[in-house]
Structures are given as C-alpha cells and as structure tokens.
Design a protein around this motif. Sequence first.
Motif, PDB file in Angstrom:
ATOM      1  N   MET A   1      -3.791  -5.170  -0.295  1.00  0.00           N
ATOM      2  CA  MET A   1      -4.239  -4.181  -1.277  1.00  0.00           C
ATOM      3  C   MET A   1      -3.231  -4.067  -2.409  1.00  0.00           C
ATOM      4  O   MET A   1      -2.020  -4.169  -2.182  1.00  0.00           O
ATOM      5  CB  MET A   1      -4.429  -2.819  -0.603  1.00  0.00           C
ATOM      6  CG  MET A   1      -5.672  -2.742   0.275  1.00  0.00           C
ATOM      7  SD  MET A   1      -6.016  -1.077   0.879  1.00  0.00           S
ATOM      8  CE  MET A   1      -4.719  -0.910   2.116  1.00  0.00           C
TER       9      MET A   1
ATOM     10  N   THR B   1      -4.976   5.691  -6.013  1.00  0.00           N
ATOM     11  CA  THR B   1      -4.873   4.484  -6.845  1.00  0.00           C
ATOM     12  C   THR B   1      -6.209   4.188  -7.524  1.00  0.00           C
ATOM     13  O   THR B   1      -6.260   3.840  -8.710  1.00  0.00           O
ATOM     14  CB  THR B   1      -4.445   3.279  -5.995  1.00  0.00           C
ATOM     15  OG1 THR B   1      -3.088   3.480  -5.536  1.00  0.00           O
ATOM     16  CG2 THR B   1      -4.489   1.982  -6.797  1.00  0.00           C
ATOM     17  N   TYR B   2      -7.297   4.324  -6.768  1.00  0.00           N
ATOM     18  CA  TYR B   2      -8.625   4.093  -7.352  1.00  0.00           C
ATOM     19  C   TYR B   2      -8.861   5.032  -8.530  1.00  0.00           C
ATOM     20  O   TYR B   2      -9.313   4.599  -9.596  1.00  0.00           O
ATOM     21  CB  TYR B   2      -9.711   4.296  -6.303  1.00  0.00           C
ATOM     22  CG  TYR B   2     -11.098   4.418  -6.900  1.00  0.00           C
ATOM     23  CD1 TYR B   2     -11.731   3.320  -7.479  1.00  0.00           C
ATOM     24  CD2 TYR B   2     -11.773   5.647  -6.896  1.00  0.00           C
ATOM     25  CE1 TYR B   2     -13.004   3.437  -8.037  1.00  0.00           C
ATOM     26  CE2 TYR B   2     -13.035   5.767  -7.458  1.00  0.00           C
ATOM     27  CZ  TYR B   2     -13.644   4.667  -8.029  1.00  0.00           C
ATOM     28  OH  TYR B   2     -14.887   4.797  -8.593  1.00  0.00           O
TER      29      TYR B   2
ATOM     30  N   ILE C   1      -8.446  -3.499  -6.458  1.00  0.00           N
ATOM     31  CA  ILE C   1      -7.510  -2.803  -5.568  1.00  0.00           C
ATOM     32  C   ILE C   1      -7.544  -3.376  -4.158  1.00  0.00           C
ATOM     33  O   ILE C   1      -6.494  -3.645  -3.558  1.00  0.00           O
ATOM     34  CB  ILE C   1      -7.843  -1.295  -5.524  1.00  0.00           C
ATOM     35  CG1 ILE C   1      -7.714  -0.677  -6.918  1.00  0.00           C
ATOM     36  CG2 ILE C   1      -6.932  -0.567  -4.535  1.00  0.00           C
ATOM     37  CD1 ILE C   1      -8.252   0.735  -7.016  1.00  0.00           C
ATOM     38  N   VAL C   2      -8.755  -3.578  -3.597  1.00  0.00           N
ATOM     39  CA  VAL C   2      -8.867  -3.986  -2.187  1.00  0.00           C
ATOM     40  C   VAL C   2      -9.459  -5.378  -2.004  1.00  0.00           C
ATOM     41  O   VAL C   2      -9.584  -5.848  -0.865  1.00  0.00           O
ATOM     42  CB  VAL C   2      -9.701  -2.955  -1.389  1.00  0.00           C
ATOM     43  CG1 VAL C   2      -9.016  -1.599  -1.400  1.00  0.00           C
ATOM     44  CG2 VAL C   2     -11.127  -2.859  -1.937  1.00  0.00           C
TER      45      VAL C   2
ATOM     46  N   LEU D   1      -5.848   6.912   3.652  1.00  0.00           N
ATOM     47  CA  LEU D   1      -6.674   6.807   2.451  1.00  0.00           C
ATOM     48  C   LEU D   1      -6.006   7.411   1.219  1.00  0.00           C
ATOM     49  O   LEU D   1      -6.400   7.091   0.086  1.00  0.00           O
ATOM     50  CB  LEU D   1      -8.014   7.536   2.654  1.00  0.00           C
ATOM     51  CG  LEU D   1      -9.155   6.770   3.297  1.00  0.00           C
ATOM     52  CD1 LEU D   1      -8.806   6.286   4.679  1.00  0.00           C
ATOM     53  CD2 LEU D   1     -10.409   7.644   3.339  1.00  0.00           C
TER      54      LEU D   1
ATOM     55  N   LEU E   1      -1.866  -1.501  -4.455  1.00  0.00           N
ATOM     56  CA  LEU E   1      -1.700  -0.067  -4.676  1.00  0.00           C
ATOM     57  C   LEU E   1      -0.597   0.193  -5.685  1.00  0.00           C
ATOM     58  O   LEU E   1       0.277  -0.648  -5.915  1.00  0.00           O
ATOM     59  CB  LEU E   1      -1.389   0.639  -3.357  1.00  0.00           C
ATOM     60  CG  LEU E   1      -2.416   0.461  -2.230  1.00  0.00           C
ATOM     61  CD1 LEU E   1      -1.977   1.231  -0.989  1.00  0.00           C
ATOM     62  CD2 LEU E   1      -3.804   0.897  -2.671  1.00  0.00           C
TER      63      LEU E   1
ATOM     64  N   GLY F   1      -9.592   0.739   3.666  1.00  0.00           N
ATOM     65  CA  GLY F   1      -9.394  -0.368   2.743  1.00  0.00           C
ATOM     66  C   GLY F   1     -10.691  -0.949   2.231  1.00  0.00           C
ATOM     67  O   GLY F   1     -10.685  -2.003   1.592  1.00  0.00           O
TER      68      GLY F   1
ATOM     69  N   ILE G   1      -4.734   5.024  -1.337  1.00  0.00           N
ATOM     70  CA  ILE G   1      -5.823   4.138  -1.765  1.00  0.00           C
ATOM     71  C   ILE G   1      -6.746   4.871  -2.725  1.00  0.00           C
ATOM     72  O   ILE G   1      -7.075   4.383  -3.816  1.00  0.00           O
ATOM     73  CB  ILE G   1      -6.619   3.619  -0.551  1.00  0.00           C
ATOM     74  CG1 ILE G   1      -5.698   2.919   0.453  1.00  0.00           C
ATOM     75  CG2 ILE G   1      -7.730   2.672  -1.002  1.00  0.00           C
ATOM     76  CD1 ILE G   1      -6.385   2.549   1.766  1.00  0.00           C
TER      77      ILE G   1
END
Length: 396
Positions: free
Chosen positions: A1, A384-385, A315-316, A378, A3, A170, A381
């Motif tokens: 990922m 970051t999104y 990202i993932v 999460l 991040l 993820g 994650i």
Amino acid sequence: MHLIDPIVELASELQQIRRDIHAHPELCFEEHRTADVVARKLAEWGIPVIRGLGVTGLVGVIRKGRSDRAIGLRADMDALPVQEINTFPHASRHEGKMHACGHDGHTAMLLGAARHLSTHGNFDGTVYVIFQPAEEGGGGARRMMDDGLFEKCPMDAVFGMHNWPGAAVGTFGVTPGPMMASSNEFEVTIKGKGAHAAQPHKGIDPIMIAIQIAQSWQTIITRNKSPIDAGVLSITQIHAGSATNIIPDEATLIGTVRTFTTEVLDLIETRMRAIAQHTAAAFDANVDFRFKRNYPPLINHAEEAAFAAEVMKGIVGETNVNAAVEPTMGAEDFAFMLQEKRGCYVFIGNGEGAHRAAGHGLGPCNLHNPSYDFNDELLPIGATYWVRLAEAYLRQ
C-alpha cells in the motif's frame, strides 16, 4: 500500500481518538461531546470550524491558494441504541449505547485527513471536512443541508465513506449508480370488530384480514414489479390480540420497503395502499395506512465514482479495488447530499473481525452487532484516501 508517511506516524494518536469516542457513544443529535472533541482537535490544528449545522454537526474549513474550487468530505458521528457486549478497555461506558457501525472510526479517519491537509496539503482551493450527526435514522445529512450546509460551504462535489465488514483490510469498493437503497417504513392497522372467539360470526376478524393483506403484498414484488428491478417488502412486526378467547378489534402490520429507484418505490407504495384498502373493504373492515419515506436511494455519480476508484487504486493497487461492488439494500442518509451535489460513496474493507482484542463479544464483527468493533488498521488507509482524493480532485 502507498500510504502517506506522516499519517502513518499519526496512527496511534488517531487510535486514541477513535477509542475515546467509542467509549463515549452518543445517539442521534446528542453528539455534543463528540462534536466538542472534533472541534477541539480542528482548532488545535488551526482549522476554522463552523458549528450548529444540524444541531450537533460541524464543518472544518481548510483553504489553500486562490482557487474557488471546493470539495466536501463527510464522516458520521452518531452511535446506535445497542447494548455492547465487548469488555475490552474502550468498550462503551454508556448503558444501551454503542458505536456498532464504526462511526467512531469514520470520524477519526477524517480528523487524520484534516490534520494532514492543513499542515502538508498540496492543493489549491478549499476542503470542507463535514462531521455529520444522526445518520442512524435521524436524517442528519438533511438537517445539515436545511441549516445551510451547501450555502455556507459551497462545494463542487461531496464524498462519503463507510467501513465494510467481510471485505479485507486494504480493499475498497464502489460502483456507479445505485449503491444503497431507499429506506421506508409502513404501519398499517386493520380495524375490524371484536368478538368472542367462540362466536366469530358476530365480529369482523382483523387478524384474518391482516393475513390476507400480508400474503397479497408479496405479489407486488413478484407480479407488479419488473423482475429486473430490485425491491424488498419485509413485514417485521404483527401486533394483535390480548387473550386466547378474544377476537381483537385491530391488527397492525409494520415493516420496511427498500428500493434502488423512486419509480419502483412509487409503484410499491401505491399497490400496498390499494391492496390494503380493498382487501379490508371486502371484509367490511377499515384500514389506517401509513407509509413513511425516510432516506432516498444512494446514487453515485458515474464520473465521480470512476475518479474515486482511480484514487483508491493508487493507494492499494488495482486488484484491491472493486469498481463494480455489489449494491446493498442497506440505507444511508448521505443519499440526500448526493441529490444536491455530485459525488460518490465508497466502502473500505474492515476485515472479518480478527483485529478485535481480548474481551470482544462472541458475536460476529458485523455492522449493528453488539460484538462489533472498528478495525484501527483502517485509520491511516482511510485518512490517506481522503487526502489523495481531495488533492487529486482540486488539481483537476
């Protein structure tokens, strides 16, 4: 990922915030402490705050550069009237209240994004971080809009996100068009004529009429609605009678209707009313028909859904993004915002429940379950999104 490093370094602080909110759940429009926590953090990071939208809702305003373009990022804050059976240290301290849907995590993820966007954000324009109350049945999104959310915070598009148990950590899911259903409820009372159960001919039995109506309603789904249109009609409560030897005066049917389009909803409501009224009339009874439309279907805008999917892939990875995720008949009041603004709503995988520490309940880690807990993996994650989404959108 891929991040954002400063957000990863912030993960432990976000976890503390999330678990503090989890331990102090607040129901619809009662999120005073939660809103204070959010406002205090935003102010600490130098982010101006607008409060009083939708009673307890608030918005952080992050501006950079000179562009008049703007994006909204929304998280919900409220808990559920559920008795938590987890016993880990951050379990609910309030009887009968629990963060059983992960709104504590949604709030923490958006706070993490807000901090990074304020201190390191690479964009030209405005990011509005929207912390919404009363998603769980209170229509907090609509209330914030009624209080001038989009007038006070003019934005080009608005985006939302929800954790999704069962999907691996993820991973993300999104789809253009309908993603969540409308939420509607009905309460139909058949008014007959009470009598002794040994002399049924002297009464008008509302229970038998209710049974006829209940069975006939299902023909709406199988014979009136097109087979390719989704629709659910569920009777979840039947109330009637007080003794074994009495035919009651009334019987009540209560339940929910879910659809992905207003047209199908119109059809179902119209046919339900007609069937109930005419069936009751056929037995010389009367009917009180009440149908309440709560949340409209959540319809993602295709361009924004595709845009969000590309951000998630960055990202993932492409294989961890389902850009045609199966819609759900669950409902979400973010649908109101998408009726007014372009945007989309996405799912972020919460795992199967293995993340729960010792002391969790024996039930599954499903939404609205007393054994549920948000997965803290999460937090970086999701944050970051939010950051990548806002930056990419404002660079367009």
